[in-house]
Design a protein around this motif. Structure first.
Motif, PDB file in Angstrom:
ATOM      1  N   ARG A 130      28.362  46.039  42.260  1.00  0.00           N
ATOM      2  CA  ARG A 130      26.988  45.546  42.385  1.00  0.00           C
ATOM      3  C   ARG A 130      26.089  46.228  41.362  1.00  0.00           C
ATOM      4  N   PRO A 131      25.007  45.565  40.997  1.00  0.00           N
ATOM      5  CA  PRO A 131      24.078  46.196  40.055  1.00  0.00           C
ATOM      6  C   PRO A 131      23.361  47.362  40.730  1.00  0.00           C
ATOM      7  N   ARG A 132      22.990  48.363  39.973  1.00  0.00           N
ATOM      8  CA  ARG A 132      22.269  49.502  40.535  1.00  0.00           C
ATOM      9  C   ARG A 132      20.775  49.209  40.596  1.00  0.00           C
ATOM     10  N   TRP A 133      20.255  48.509  39.593  1.00  0.00           N
ATOM     11  CA  TRP A 133      18.834  48.204  39.487  1.00  0.00           C
ATOM     12  C   TRP A 133      18.627  46.700  39.497  1.00  0.00           C
ATOM     13  N   LEU A 134      17.572  46.246  40.173  1.00  0.00           N
ATOM     14  CA  LEU A 134      17.243  44.830  40.220  1.00  0.00           C
ATOM     15  C   LEU A 134      15.759  44.643  39.924  1.00  0.00           C
ATOM     16  N   SER A 135      15.445  43.542  39.264  1.00  0.00           N
ATOM     17  CA  SER A 135      14.042  43.160  39.097  1.00  0.00           C
ATOM     18  C   SER A 135      13.511  42.738  40.466  1.00  0.00           C
ATOM     19  N   ILE A 136      12.217  42.580  40.569  1.00  0.00           N
ATOM     20  CA  ILE A 136      11.637  42.157  41.849  1.00  0.00           C
ATOM     21  C   ILE A 136      12.163  40.787  42.279  1.00  0.00           C
ATOM     22  N   PRO A 137      12.200  39.793  41.384  1.00  0.00           N
ATOM     23  CA  PRO A 137      12.773  38.497  41.817  1.00  0.00           C
ATOM     24  C   PRO A 137      14.253  38.607  42.215  1.00  0.00           C
ATOM     25  N   ALA A 138      15.019  39.398  41.486  1.00  0.00           N
ATOM     26  CA  ALA A 138      16.435  39.564  41.829  1.00  0.00           C
ATOM     27  C   ALA A 138      16.590  40.323  43.143  1.00  0.00           C
ATOM     28  N   ALA A 139      15.730  41.310  43.385  1.00  0.00           N
ATOM     29  CA  ALA A 139      15.768  42.062  44.648  1.00  0.00           C
ATOM     30  C   ALA A 139      15.450  41.142  45.819  1.00  0.00           C
ATOM     31  N   ALA A 140      14.471  40.260  45.633  1.00  0.00           N
ATOM     32  CA  ALA A 140      14.116  39.307  46.688  1.00  0.00           C
ATOM     33  C   ALA A 140      15.290  38.382  46.989  1.00  0.00           C
TER      34      ALA A 140
END
Length: 71
Positions: free
Chosen positions: A13-23
């Motif tokens: 899995r990715p460690r960091w996500l943008s806000i849209p990706a986190a949502a």
């Protein structure tokens, strides 16, 4: 991301996500993620102009829903 949260091994899995990706990761709206960042419930990090959220922090934000057995 087609798989559900927690379905991927931590190494995949990715460690960091943008806000849209986190949502999208936790199936909530961008507005909900921004609200939780504003209240301090979710920690966010700035990198230049971008804001990123750790997947570990997203998972830590989740809590179980009580069922009748929990009473």
């Amino acid at each position: 991301m087609a798989s559900e949260m927690g379905a991927q091994p931590a190494s995949d899995r990715p460690r960091w996500l943008s806000i849209p990706a986190a949502a999208a990761w936790v199936s909530v709206s961008v507005k909900t993620i921004r609200r939780r960042i504003a209240t301090g419930e979710l920690r966010a990090y700035r990198c230049g102009k971008s804001i990123r959220v750790k997947t570990d922090d997203l998972e830590a934000m989740m809590r179980p829903v009580p069922s009748a057995k929990d009473w």
